[in-house]
Design a protein around this motif. Structure first.
Motif, PDB file in Angstrom:
ATOM      1  N   UNK A 254       2.588 -10.330   4.654  1.00 32.35           N
ATOM      2  CA  UNK A 254       2.380  -9.234   5.589  1.00 32.35           C
ATOM      3  C   UNK A 254       1.847  -8.024   4.849  1.00 32.35           C
ATOM      4  N   UNK A 255       2.088  -6.850   5.401  1.00 28.83           N
ATOM      5  CA  UNK A 255       1.627  -5.606   4.794  1.00 28.83           C
ATOM      6  C   UNK A 255       2.735  -4.574   4.871  1.00 28.83           C
ATOM      7  N   UNK A 256       3.074  -4.003   3.733  1.00 23.44           N
ATOM      8  CA  UNK A 256       4.056  -2.927   3.651  1.00 23.44           C
ATOM      9  C   UNK A 256       3.308  -1.644   3.335  1.00 23.44           C
ATOM     10  N   UNK A 257       3.382  -0.671   4.241  1.00 23.19           N
ATOM     11  CA  UNK A 257       2.719   0.615   4.062  1.00 23.19           C
ATOM     12  C   UNK A 257       3.781   1.671   3.804  1.00 23.19           C
ATOM     13  N   UNK A 258       3.840   2.124   2.588  1.00 22.91           N
ATOM     14  CA  UNK A 258       4.857   3.101   2.185  1.00 22.91           C
ATOM     15  C   UNK A 258       4.218   4.479   2.096  1.00 22.91           C
ATOM     16  N   UNK A 259       4.764   5.417   2.851  1.00 25.12           N
ATOM     17  CA  UNK A 259       4.307   6.805   2.776  1.00 25.12           C
ATOM     18  C   UNK A 259       5.387   7.622   2.085  1.00 25.12           C
ATOM     19  N   UNK A 260       5.028   8.265   0.994  1.00 23.72           N
ATOM     20  CA  UNK A 260       5.994   9.010   0.199  1.00 23.72           C
ATOM     21  C   UNK A 260       5.350  10.316  -0.242  1.00 23.72           C
ATOM     22  N   UNK A 261       6.145  11.350  -0.361  1.00 23.99           N
ATOM     23  CA  UNK A 261       5.612  12.639  -0.807  1.00 23.99           C
ATOM     24  C   UNK A 261       4.905  12.458  -2.144  1.00 23.99           C
ATOM     25  N   UNK A 262       3.672  12.962  -2.283  1.00 23.63           N
ATOM     26  CA  UNK A 262       2.900  12.737  -3.520  1.00 23.63           C
ATOM     27  C   UNK A 262       3.629  13.163  -4.785  1.00 23.63           C
ATOM     28  N   UNK A 263       4.486  14.195  -4.699  1.00 22.91           N
ATOM     29  CA  UNK A 263       5.184  14.646  -5.907  1.00 22.91           C
ATOM     30  C   UNK A 263       6.290  13.694  -6.337  1.00 22.91           C
ATOM     31  N   UNK A 264       6.621  12.699  -5.489  1.00 19.71           N
ATOM     32  CA  UNK A 264       7.679  11.747  -5.820  1.00 19.71           C
ATOM     33  C   UNK A 264       7.137  10.441  -6.382  1.00 19.71           C
TER      34      UNK A 264
ATOM     35  N   UNK B 183       0.851  -1.179   0.000  1.00 23.94           N
ATOM     36  CA  UNK B 183       0.000   0.000   0.000  1.00 23.94           C
ATOM     37  C   UNK B 183       0.895   1.240   0.000  1.00 23.94           C
ATOM     38  N   UNK B 184       0.720   2.075  -0.985  1.00 23.35           N
ATOM     39  CA  UNK B 184       1.498   3.299  -1.127  1.00 23.35           C
ATOM     40  C   UNK B 184       0.560   4.482  -0.945  1.00 23.35           C
ATOM     41  N   UNK B 185       0.811   5.253   0.104  1.00 21.26           N
ATOM     42  CA  UNK B 185      -0.063   6.382   0.459  1.00 21.26           C
ATOM     43  C   UNK B 185      -1.522   5.941   0.576  1.00 21.26           C
ATOM     44  N   UNK B 186      -1.727   4.756   1.174  1.00 23.59           N
ATOM     45  CA  UNK B 186      -3.068   4.233   1.387  1.00 23.59           C
ATOM     46  C   UNK B 186      -3.682   3.572   0.184  1.00 23.59           C
ATOM     47  N   UNK B 187      -2.957   3.468  -0.928  1.00 25.98           N
ATOM     48  CA  UNK B 187      -3.483   2.903  -2.164  1.00 25.98           C
ATOM     49  C   UNK B 187      -2.901   1.506  -2.367  1.00 25.98           C
ATOM     50  N   UNK B 188      -3.757   0.490  -2.517  1.00 20.95           N
ATOM     51  CA  UNK B 188      -3.287  -0.866  -2.784  1.00 20.95           C
ATOM     52  C   UNK B 188      -2.771  -0.938  -4.217  1.00 20.95           C
ATOM     53  N   UNK B 189      -1.519  -1.365  -4.367  1.00 20.08           N
ATOM     54  CA  UNK B 189      -0.896  -1.401  -5.692  1.00 20.08           C
ATOM     55  C   UNK B 189      -0.207  -2.740  -5.894  1.00 20.08           C
ATOM     56  N   UNK B 190       0.145  -2.994  -7.142  1.00 18.97           N
ATOM     57  CA  UNK B 190       0.959  -4.152  -7.499  1.00 18.97           C
ATOM     58  C   UNK B 190       2.294  -3.622  -7.995  1.00 18.97           C
ATOM     59  N   UNK B 191       3.363  -3.897  -7.254  1.00 20.81           N
ATOM     60  CA  UNK B 191       4.658  -3.338  -7.606  1.00 20.81           C
ATOM     61  C   UNK B 191       5.742  -4.393  -7.382  1.00 20.81           C
TER      62      UNK B 191
END
Length: 625
Positions: A286-296, A255-263
């Motif tokens: 498990x669950x990986x929650x990545x928080x990253x600046x939206x502009x990145x 999950x990147x910024x709360x969005x479930x993605x396939x990466x």
């Protein structure tokens, strides 16, 4: 007459629906994302007929006034972004304004919504892209979205749907992903009359994750791993222990910024961070929650918003890999503290007295005597300065696989116990562990604080040897055993090219090989820890592994070297079937306690398994008396 024409709005929506609405789970994903963006604290989902007959999503978010309810049915109408500059820093789950008109074009959709400040709400019904009804409606604050008869007007699309079980599985996965991403929101999911998920708002991610995975064991915390986060990049979440038995829900959720993605890059970073702890064939869970600046990060890659792109994917990869490594190291230190009680100096001296009693009363068998003192360097070997042995067959005290007088297997007891008579009637202990004995000539049995502990002797020794050889390899100081009689070997062109390409790496591994002429090579020295093995077969195995990595970058070569060291450690370690005496068992425990890593062998197999007294009592139905 012009042949190019502008498509009708209805046809455009149906084309967009082909990208956005793949299956019922796609609809649920879009509707839940709208509920989250609306600030809902509770989202309830009702499914009938695997989603084709009915999908209902109810939330208590901010709701909409009548004008907004009508506008949300227009293509590219959204409240999430207003100008072009916002596309570079999207902070909401939805933003394209395509989902609702696309869904409405291939189904019968009803929207009932009431703004938080209004006394009544609005009902709008759309039938396959055509507005059918609009009127005032009495309802609770929030929004109710109903989608019926999905793909009713495009039966060809309906034929591509899978079985009911498959479609409901995908719906369940979508809801679970959002439940993990937003633990502060309550979620419920019902299939027909059956409640599948009912998780109230949780105060922490760990309890939500345990509920979703149905997992009660230890977790690796990524948030408190000790890795230094930056203002623009943070990692949270939990991983299941690598040796945990995978369940239906136990997979890696990203999950990147709360969005479930396939990466794939993020998945590879987690797998690489668990290198040496994850068994072959196992996948991280498990669950990986990545928080990253939206502009990145760019989330405007695909209409379904499942794919993303990072501005600097290398930085994200390295940071996540470091976080996972730190988490597994923290677990290692916790496991050490749980297994071994720190021994004060006075107690350590007393244990040495016990060890002396064991040595004098119970002679240590010669093949194992040396590795209890120095698991890597054999007798007569100092660093790379090898001392030839007198006999042509070099039986290394470390790697011998048989005791001089091994009891035949058909009369060997399954469990061997430390003899009180031989140990001077003193219990064999180390670090708070009381040694019970050896099971099947493979497992050490110990007891501590109402816990029963089983240790795999081969896996434990393999990890110890691997750690020491890895350090020696990095210092280019793996002990060599010079062969008294050098061995010649005939090699093909592929293997000859591999030797020339990786001569320095082979030397660092403890192999000294010289070209004798044409296709003949001479093996002069081998790694001391595996000197009892056939040098020709060992050389072929190593060259095969190196050849398969031909042409790959240096990082892959480093991985191959790591695999070689793990293979060497496996061959050199105590084998299953080696009967150990008390001194040897205690020596192995001491080496485990002093090793940087001891919980898993280099191939990821666990070393230690602990059973609590309540677990054993439950097993034998002794609970409650």
């Amino acid at each position: 007459m012009s042949r190019i024409r502008i498509l009708s709005e209805h046809l455009s929506n149906q084309i967009a629906a082909g990208e956005v609405v793949e299956r019922p789970a796609s609809v649920i994903k879009e509707l839940i994302e709208n509920s989250i963006d609306a600030g809902a604290s509770q989202v309830d989902i009702q499914i009938e007929g695997s989603g084709v007959r009915l999908m209902r999503v109810v939330d208590n978010g901010c709701g909409m006034i009548e004008d907004d309810v009508l506008l949300c049915l227009e293509r590219h109408a959204t409240s999430k972004i207003q100008e072009e500059s916002q596309l570079g820093a999207i902070a909401t789950l939805g933003f394209r304004g395509e989902a609702l008109p696309s869904i409405g074009s291939v189904a019968r959709m009803t929207i009932i919504s009431r703004d938080q400040e209004k006394d009544t709400g609005t009902l709008v019904e759309v039938r396959y892209g055509a507005l059918h009804a609009v009127h005032e409606e009495g309802c609770s604050r929030g929004t109710v979205m109903e989608v019926r008869n999905l793909f009713g007007n495009v039966p060809a699309r309906k034929k591509f749907l899978k079985s009911a079980r498959t479609e409901t599985y995908h719906i369940e996965e979508v809801v679970k992903n959002q439940a993990i991403a937003m633990p502060e929101i309550g979620f419920s999911l019902r299939f027909d009359e059956r409640t599948v998920l009912d998780c109230p708002a949780a105060s922490d991610l760990e309890s939500r994750l345990r509920y979703i995975f149905r997992y009660e064991g230890p977790l690796l915390s990524l948030e408190h791993s000790g890795a230094v986060a930056t203002d623009s990049l943070q990692v949270g979440g939990y991983l299941l222990l690598p040796e945990s038995t995978p369940t239906r829900s136990a997979r890696l959720r990203i999950l990147v910024n709360g969005r479930a993605v396939q990466d794939r890059m993020i998945r590879n970073a987690v797998t690489e961070g668990l290198h040496g702890f994850l068994m072959k064939g196992y996948q991280p869970a498990g669950a990986v929650l990545l928080s990253i600046s939206p502009e990145l990060v760019d989330v405007n890659v695909h209409p379904a918003k499942r794919e993303i792109r990072f501005r600097d994917h290398r930085e994200v990869y390295q940071f996540l890999k470091t976080v996972v490594k730190s988490a597994i190291q923290n677990h290692q230190e916790h496991a050490r503290a749980q297994l071994f009680t720190p021994v004060p100096k006075s107690a350590r001296e007393e244990q040495e007295v016990v060890r002396e009693h064991l040595i004098t009363a119970e002679p240590v068998s010669e093949p194992f005597q040396h590795h209890l003192v120095s698991p890597v360097t054999p007798v007569g070997v100092q660093g790379n300065n090898a001392v030839p042995r007198e006999q042509p067959q070099f039986v290394d005290k470390l790697t011998a696989t048989e005791r001089p007088e091994k009891v035949p297997e058909h009369i060997s007891p399954a469990v061997s116990f430390p003899s009180e008579e031989k140990t001077g009637k003193r219990e064999a202990e180390f670090g708070g562990l009381r040694l019970i004995g050896q099971l099947f000539s493979l497992y050490l049995l110990c007891e501590k604080d109402e816990q029963f502990i089983v240790i795999d002797q081969h896996a434990a020794h393999e990890r110890i040897l691997y750690g020491q050889m890895k350090q020696d390899y990095l210092k280019k100081d793996i002990p060599q055993q010079r062969l008294l009689f050098p061995v010649t070997v005939e090699l093909g062109p592929d293997h000859m090219e591999t030797i020339e390409r990786y001569q320095e790496d082979l030397q660092s591994l403890g192999l000294e090989i010289d070209h004798f002429g044409e296709t003949t090579w001479v093996i002069k020295s081998v790694p001391a820890v595996i000197s009892v093995l056939d040098p020709v077969a060992m050389l072929h195995d190593i060259l095969d592994m190196l050849y398969e990595s031909k042409g790959n970058p240096g990082q892959v070569i480093a991985g191959v070297i790591d695999d070689l060291l793990a293979s060497m450690a496996c061959k050199a370690a105590i084998k299953a079937g080696n009967v150990l005496n008390s001194e040897e068992m205690i020596g192995l425990l001491q080496q485990m306690e002093e090793s940087d890593v001891f919980s898993h062998c280099p191939h990821g197999r666990p070393v230690v398994k602990t059973f609590s007294q309540p677990e054993l009592e439950k097993w034998f139905h002794r609970h409650g008396g």
